[in-house]
Design an enzyme around this catalytic site. Structure first.
Site, PDB file in Angstrom:
ATOM      1  N   THR A  59      48.954  36.456  32.434  1.00  0.00           N
ATOM      2  CA  THR A  59      49.863  37.188  31.539  1.00  0.00           C
ATOM      3  C   THR A  59      49.929  36.499  30.181  1.00  0.00           C
ATOM      4  O   THR A  59      49.890  37.146  29.129  1.00  0.00           O
ATOM      5  CB  THR A  59      51.269  37.256  32.174  1.00  0.00           C
ATOM      6  N   GLN A 156      40.674  40.394  37.158  1.00  0.00           N
ATOM      7  CA  GLN A 156      40.234  40.894  38.469  1.00  0.00           C
ATOM      8  C   GLN A 156      38.711  40.910  38.599  1.00  0.00           C
ATOM      9  O   GLN A 156      38.183  41.434  39.578  1.00  0.00           O
ATOM     10  CB  GLN A 156      40.768  42.318  38.682  1.00  0.00           C
ATOM     11  N   HIS A 178      44.820  32.375  40.465  1.00  0.00           N
ATOM     12  CA  HIS A 178      45.213  32.830  41.813  1.00  0.00           C
ATOM     13  C   HIS A 178      44.484  34.094  42.253  1.00  0.00           C
ATOM     14  O   HIS A 178      44.649  34.546  43.385  1.00  0.00           O
ATOM     15  CB  HIS A 178      46.739  32.975  41.946  1.00  0.00           C
ATOM     16  N   CYS A 302      60.064  51.497  41.703  1.00  0.00           N
ATOM     17  CA  CYS A 302      61.249  52.285  41.989  1.00  0.00           C
ATOM     18  C   CYS A 302      62.051  52.432  40.699  1.00  0.00           C
ATOM     19  O   CYS A 302      62.604  51.475  40.186  1.00  0.00           O
ATOM     20  CB  CYS A 302      62.092  51.573  43.038  1.00  0.00           C
TER      21      CYS A 302
HETATM   22  N1  PLP Z   1      45.883  41.194  34.498  1.00  0.00           N
HETATM   23  C1  PLP Z   1      45.522  41.714  35.675  1.00  0.00           C
HETATM   24  C2  PLP Z   1      44.434  42.736  35.717  1.00  0.00           C
HETATM   25  C3  PLP Z   1      46.146  41.286  36.853  1.00  0.00           C
HETATM   26  O1  PLP Z   1      45.789  41.812  38.027  1.00  0.00           O
HETATM   27  C4  PLP Z   1      47.161  40.302  36.776  1.00  0.00           C
HETATM   28  C5  PLP Z   1      47.894  39.850  37.971  1.00  0.00           C
HETATM   29  O2  PLP Z   1      48.180  40.601  38.860  1.00  0.00           O
HETATM   30  C6  PLP Z   1      47.487  39.784  35.509  1.00  0.00           C
HETATM   31  C7  PLP Z   1      46.826  40.243  34.396  1.00  0.00           C
HETATM   32  C8  PLP Z   1      48.546  38.738  35.349  1.00  0.00           C
HETATM   33  O3  PLP Z   1      48.094  37.480  35.781  1.00  0.00           O
HETATM   34  P1  PLP Z   1      49.179  36.364  36.183  1.00  0.00           P
HETATM   35  O4  PLP Z   1      49.756  36.797  37.488  1.00  0.00           O
HETATM   36  O5  PLP Z   1      48.415  35.092  36.287  1.00  0.00           O
HETATM   37  O6  PLP Z   1      50.189  36.315  35.104  1.00  0.00           O
END
Ligand code: PLP
Length: 362
Positions: A59, A156, A178, A302
């Protein structure tokens, strides 16, 4: 986490616990660990070590790209909220997608202009697994908005795509440990040499002023271990998991009626088994699956008491009633044949149960 990644972290919680920004011998040791990690990460991501910036998560990497550039941003409607929200908050442009979730290239072409500062298009969609043709996106952006930067959220993509082929197409890429067997709370933003971004977090000037804050050395070491292992196994895991994913979807389709594959298999990653189940409410299904230790998701939110279908399915034009029956199953390096057979049994019997109850209801 991958066991090798757990192992890689441990020394940095004990005998190698030092701040790499310090000047004593222990600090130099920690700094060497970060430098070595940066070299390995750069090799797998197809960039030079100076282009790798360690962040606190995916993020943060996405936010730094969109907000750090500062001007008008453009992204697709199926992006992760980590891209979508900063784009919308800054008054950016959100472009529609086709029925598979690919950004609509005609709509993108219509909004590209010299005013656009950054275009962000994800490499792989997190909900439905759609793979973007980044070469086509890159050609379009370079020809119609040559002054714009191109960012891809590749969070991803790591398990499935060769990032060395993606790197030359874009200026900025985001990653999160992760998602490939590393720990939560550490990510990477690659920034092409010469690209100027305002840092999201400023302070001590770490990461060449691009991301301040004491390095998460243990997290960086584990991210690197997981990334290298994932890269080594990528080709064989793609083949193994595509077979298991096909068995999962075919097994479900054979056992129950009304299984709709959300995206064609040749357009998505091997680890994605997203389906919509006709006449089923995901919420009730997920409850039954959870009780039987099958962990899946629906990606619904939701809002005001009513379940809303995901923004990705809405962007793809999936009918509201079908989208309410979304089931998002994903496979990864720990998935086995037995897991798949059990998932087929549990999902099929749960769906049959819900349908029986619906018929019996007055
Ligand atoms: N972008 C995508 C495509 C994601 O799947 C995710 C996490 O689910 C993120 C960004 C965010 O990553 P983080 O959980 O390390 O903040």
């Amino acid at each position: 986490m991958r066991p090798g990644a757990v192992e890689a972290m441990l020394p940095f919680f004990s005998e190698r616990f030092a701040n790499p920004s310090g000047s004593h011998r222990f600090a130099r040791d920690a700094r060497r660990a970060v430098d070595e990690a940066r070299d390995q990460v750069a090799e797998v991501l197809g960039v030079s070590p100076g282009e790798v910036v360690f962040t606190g998560c995916g993020t943060e990497a996405d936010n730094t790209a969109i907000l750090g550039v500062g001007g008008l941003a453009v992204c697709g409607a199926a992006e992760h909220p980590a891209v979508l929200h900063p784009t919308e908050h800054r008054g950016g442009i959100v472009v529609g997608t086709d029925t598979a979730g690919h950004i609509d290239l005609d709509q993108l072409a219509d909004v590209l202009s010299p005013d656009v500062a950054i275009v962000s298009v994800m490499a792989v969609n997190n909900e439905v697994g759609t793979i973007t043709d980044l070469a086509a996106v890159s050609r379009l952006v370079r020809s119609l908005a040559p002054g714009a930067l191109l960012h891809t959220d590749a969070v991803q993509a790591v398990c499935w795509l060769d990032l060395r082929q993606i790197a030359p197409l874009v200026d900025l890429m985001s990653f999160s440990a992760h998602k490939f067997g590393g720990p939560k709370g550490v990510g990477v933003l690659t920034i092409r040499d010469g690209v100027k971004l305002a840092p999201l977090i400023s302070g001590g000037g770490q990461e060449r002023e691009r991301r301040s804050g004491t390095h998460n050395v243990a997290g960086i070491a584990a991210l690197t271990s997981a990334l290298v292992e994932t890269d080594h196994q990528r080709i064989s895991e793609n083949a193994r998991l595509a077979g298991l994913r096909d068995r999962l979807i075919d097994g479900l389709s054979g056992a129950i009626e009304g299984v709709v594959e959300t995206v064609q298999r040749d357009r998505k990653t091997a680890g994605s088994a997203h389906v919509c189940l006709d006449g089923i409410e995901s919420e009730s299904l997920l409850f039954l699956l959870d009780q039987a230790d099958v962990c899946a998701s629906a990606a619904s939110a939701c809002a005001s008491g009513a379940m809303e279908p995901s923004h990705v399915l809405a962007a793809m034009g999936v009918e509201h009633s079908l989208a309410m029956g979304a089931l998002r199953m994903t496979l990864g390096h720990t998935t086995t044949v037995d897991d798949i057979e059990r998932a087929i049994d549990v999902v099929a019997s749960s769906v049959q149960h819900l349908r029986r109850v619906a018929v019996a209801r007055p």
